[in-house]
Motif scaffolding. Structure first.
Motif, PDB file in Angstrom:
ATOM      1  N   SER A  51       2.379 -19.892  -8.939  1.00  0.00           N
ATOM      2  CA  SER A  51       2.799 -19.404  -7.626  1.00  0.00           C
ATOM      3  C   SER A  51       4.292 -19.092  -7.599  1.00  0.00           C
ATOM      4  N   GLY A  52       5.086 -19.914  -8.271  1.00  0.00           N
ATOM      5  CA  GLY A  52       6.531 -19.678  -8.298  1.00  0.00           C
ATOM      6  C   GLY A  52       6.896 -18.399  -9.028  1.00  0.00           C
ATOM      7  N   SER A  53       6.294 -18.179 -10.201  1.00  0.00           N
ATOM      8  CA  SER A  53       6.613 -16.978 -10.963  1.00  0.00           C
ATOM      9  C   SER A  53       6.044 -15.722 -10.295  1.00  0.00           C
ATOM     10  N   SER A  54       4.916 -15.854  -9.593  1.00  0.00           N
ATOM     11  CA  SER A  54       4.371 -14.707  -8.858  1.00  0.00           C
ATOM     12  C   SER A  54       5.303 -14.309  -7.719  1.00  0.00           C
ATOM     13  N   ALA A  55       5.812 -15.313  -7.002  1.00  0.00           N
ATOM     14  CA  ALA A  55       6.756 -15.041  -5.916  1.00  0.00           C
ATOM     15  C   ALA A  55       8.026 -14.392  -6.446  1.00  0.00           C
ATOM     16  N   LEU A  56       8.442 -14.772  -7.644  1.00  0.00           N
ATOM     17  CA  LEU A  56       9.639 -14.192  -8.251  1.00  0.00           C
ATOM     18  C   LEU A  56       9.403 -12.746  -8.671  1.00  0.00           C
ATOM     19  N   LEU A  57       8.225 -12.469  -9.217  1.00  0.00           N
ATOM     20  CA  LEU A  57       7.971 -11.153  -9.794  1.00  0.00           C
ATOM     21  C   LEU A  57       7.962 -10.047  -8.737  1.00  0.00           C
ATOM     22  N   TYR A  58       7.573 -10.363  -7.532  1.00  0.00           N
ATOM     23  CA  TYR A  58       7.503  -9.363  -6.453  1.00  0.00           C
ATOM     24  C   TYR A  58       8.850  -8.664  -6.225  1.00  0.00           C
ATOM     25  N   PRO A  59       9.945  -9.385  -5.939  1.00  0.00           N
ATOM     26  CA  PRO A  59      11.211  -8.670  -5.740  1.00  0.00           C
ATOM     27  C   PRO A  59      11.774  -8.070  -7.026  1.00  0.00           C
ATOM     28  N   ILE A  60      11.523  -8.716  -8.168  1.00  0.00           N
ATOM     29  CA  ILE A  60      12.033  -8.176  -9.428  1.00  0.00           C
ATOM     30  C   ILE A  60      11.361  -6.845  -9.741  1.00  0.00           C
ATOM     31  N   ALA A  61      10.054  -6.749  -9.503  1.00  0.00           N
ATOM     32  CA  ALA A  61       9.339  -5.488  -9.732  1.00  0.00           C
ATOM     33  C   ALA A  61       9.846  -4.400  -8.795  1.00  0.00           C
ATOM     34  N   ALA A  62      10.148  -4.770  -7.542  1.00  0.00           N
ATOM     35  CA  ALA A  62      10.707  -3.796  -6.606  1.00  0.00           C
ATOM     36  C   ALA A  62      12.060  -3.298  -7.091  1.00  0.00           C
ATOM     37  N   TRP A  63      12.886  -4.202  -7.564  1.00  0.00           N
ATOM     38  CA  TRP A  63      14.199  -3.843  -8.104  1.00  0.00           C
ATOM     39  C   TRP A  63      14.049  -2.910  -9.299  1.00  0.00           C
ATOM     40  N   MET A  64      13.126  -3.256 -10.212  1.00  0.00           N
ATOM     41  CA  MET A  64      12.917  -2.431 -11.399  1.00  0.00           C
ATOM     42  C   MET A  64      12.416  -1.044 -11.019  1.00  0.00           C
ATOM     43  N   ALA A  65      11.569  -0.963 -10.003  1.00  0.00           N
ATOM     44  CA  ALA A  65      11.067   0.338  -9.565  1.00  0.00           C
ATOM     45  C   ALA A  65      12.201   1.217  -9.045  1.00  0.00           C
ATOM     46  N   MET A 125       4.246  -4.479 -15.413  1.00  0.00           N
ATOM     47  CA  MET A 125       3.122  -5.124 -16.074  1.00  0.00           C
ATOM     48  C   MET A 125       3.569  -5.914 -17.299  1.00  0.00           C
ATOM     49  N   ALA A 126       4.573  -5.407 -18.001  1.00  0.00           N
ATOM     50  CA  ALA A 126       5.107  -6.162 -19.135  1.00  0.00           C
ATOM     51  C   ALA A 126       5.674  -7.499 -18.670  1.00  0.00           C
ATOM     52  N   MET A 127       6.367  -7.488 -17.536  1.00  0.00           N
ATOM     53  CA  MET A 127       6.896  -8.737 -16.998  1.00  0.00           C
ATOM     54  C   MET A 127       5.784  -9.631 -16.472  1.00  0.00           C
ATOM     55  N   PHE A 165      -6.164 -16.072 -16.946  1.00  0.00           N
ATOM     56  CA  PHE A 165      -6.527 -14.752 -16.413  1.00  0.00           C
ATOM     57  C   PHE A 165      -6.353 -14.693 -14.894  1.00  0.00           C
ATOM     58  N   VAL A 166      -6.558 -15.828 -14.222  1.00  0.00           N
ATOM     59  CA  VAL A 166      -6.260 -15.870 -12.791  1.00  0.00           C
ATOM     60  C   VAL A 166      -4.765 -15.643 -12.574  1.00  0.00           C
ATOM     61  N   GLY A 167      -3.948 -16.305 -13.376  1.00  0.00           N
ATOM     62  CA  GLY A 167      -2.507 -16.121 -13.278  1.00  0.00           C
ATOM     63  C   GLY A 167      -2.093 -14.698 -13.591  1.00  0.00           C
ATOM     64  N   LEU A 168      -2.719 -14.103 -14.590  1.00  0.00           N
ATOM     65  CA  LEU A 168      -2.403 -12.722 -14.942  1.00  0.00           C
ATOM     66  C   LEU A 168      -2.769 -11.776 -13.798  1.00  0.00           C
ATOM     67  N   ALA A 169      -3.930 -12.025 -13.163  1.00  0.00           N
ATOM     68  CA  ALA A 169      -4.332 -11.199 -12.021  1.00  0.00           C
ATOM     69  C   ALA A 169      -3.359 -11.361 -10.860  1.00  0.00           C
ATOM     70  N   ALA A 170      -2.910 -12.592 -10.614  1.00  0.00           N
ATOM     71  CA  ALA A 170      -1.963 -12.836  -9.532  1.00  0.00           C
ATOM     72  C   ALA A 170      -0.644 -12.122  -9.782  1.00  0.00           C
ATOM     73  N   HIS A 171      -0.149 -12.226 -11.005  1.00  0.00           N
ATOM     74  CA  HIS A 171       1.116 -11.570 -11.336  1.00  0.00           C
ATOM     75  C   HIS A 171       0.974 -10.052 -11.295  1.00  0.00           C
ATOM     76  N   THR A 172      -0.181  -9.548 -11.713  1.00  0.00           N
ATOM     77  CA  THR A 172      -0.413  -8.107 -11.657  1.00  0.00           C
ATOM     78  C   THR A 172      -0.351  -7.602 -10.219  1.00  0.00           C
ATOM     79  N   GLY A 173      -1.028  -8.305  -9.312  1.00  0.00           N
ATOM     80  CA  GLY A 173      -0.998  -7.910  -7.911  1.00  0.00           C
ATOM     81  C   GLY A 173       0.401  -7.936  -7.333  1.00  0.00           C
ATOM     82  N   CYS A 174       1.153  -9.001  -7.606  1.00  0.00           N
ATOM     83  CA  CYS A 174       2.520  -9.103  -7.075  1.00  0.00           C
ATOM     84  C   CYS A 174       3.427  -8.041  -7.672  1.00  0.00           C
ATOM     85  N   ALA A 175       3.238  -7.747  -8.953  1.00  0.00           N
ATOM     86  CA  ALA A 175       4.049  -6.715  -9.604  1.00  0.00           C
ATOM     87  C   ALA A 175       3.779  -5.349  -8.988  1.00  0.00           C
TER      88      ALA A 175
END
Length: 210
Positions: free
Chosen positions: A45-59, A97-99, A121-131
């Protein structure tokens, strides 16, 4: 399209502006998992929450890697703005997706709690959605939708900050709630679908704005 994606990705890498979000991501991930981060899904949950703004920044980095003049040259050579915006979205998704993969693998290696294949795989799906959500937000307020980088940063920052306290009202909240309560939910798929829809909407908005 493949050649165009490769060109835009190479341009982003050459510009090195991707290093700022990447280093922030790696640094915070290192802090998150420097010790026992808890049970597998809770840790994600912590890394998923982190990936959301980082992916926005990267975009935003991807969308603004070329200046206005170079982008117009690319549009002419590529055969139209829709192709360029679609390719830019694909590049942003690839970086995100790499992140996401890295974020899913990281705690498997460092966390003392064993991870099952299902939990991974649940974690990967969660991170994919947030990314994907992050990429959608970043592209929706980047050039050509908003021409000013100042307005882009302000808009993305505002949306990202407001997303967290809204909780389960947002697709991001669906994921964080499911992971925080250590349960698997179909909302993970809903978040990924919402992310894809948001990225597509950002491309359409860019084409219409241009």
């Amino acid at each position: 399209m493949i050649a165009l994606v490769r060109y835009l990705a190479a341009d982003v890498l050459r510009g090195q502006r991707y290093l700022a979000p990447l280093l922030v991501f790696l640094g915070v991930m290192g802090m998150l998992f420097s010790s026992d981060a808890g049970q597998p899904l809770e840790a994600y949950s912590g890394s998923s929450a982190l990936l959301y703004p980082i992916a926005a920044w990267m975009a935003v980095v991807v969308a603004t890697s070329e200046d206005v003049v170079r982008r117009e040259i690319t549009v002419v050579n590529a055969g139209g703005r829709p192709r360029v915006l679609t390719a830019a979205a694909l590049v942003a998704v690839l970086f995100a997706m790499a992140m996401a993969v890295l974020a899913a693998v990281w705690p498997v290696v460092t966390n003392p709690h064993p991870y099952t294949a299902g939990e991974f795989f649940v974690g990967l799906a969660a991170h994919t959605g947030c990314a994907l959500l992050g990429v959608g937000v970043g592209l929706l307020f980047a050039r050509p939708v908003l021409d000013s980088i100042g307005r882009t940063v302000l808009a993305v920052f505002t949306v990202v900050v407001l997303t967290y306290p809204l909780g389960r009202i947002t697709p991001l909240g669906w994921v964080l709630d499911a992971l925080g309560h250590n349960r698997v939910s179909l909302s993970l798929l809903g978040t990924a679908a919402a992310g894809v829809a948001l990225v597509a909407a950002a491309v359409v908005a860019g084409v219409r704005r241009a």
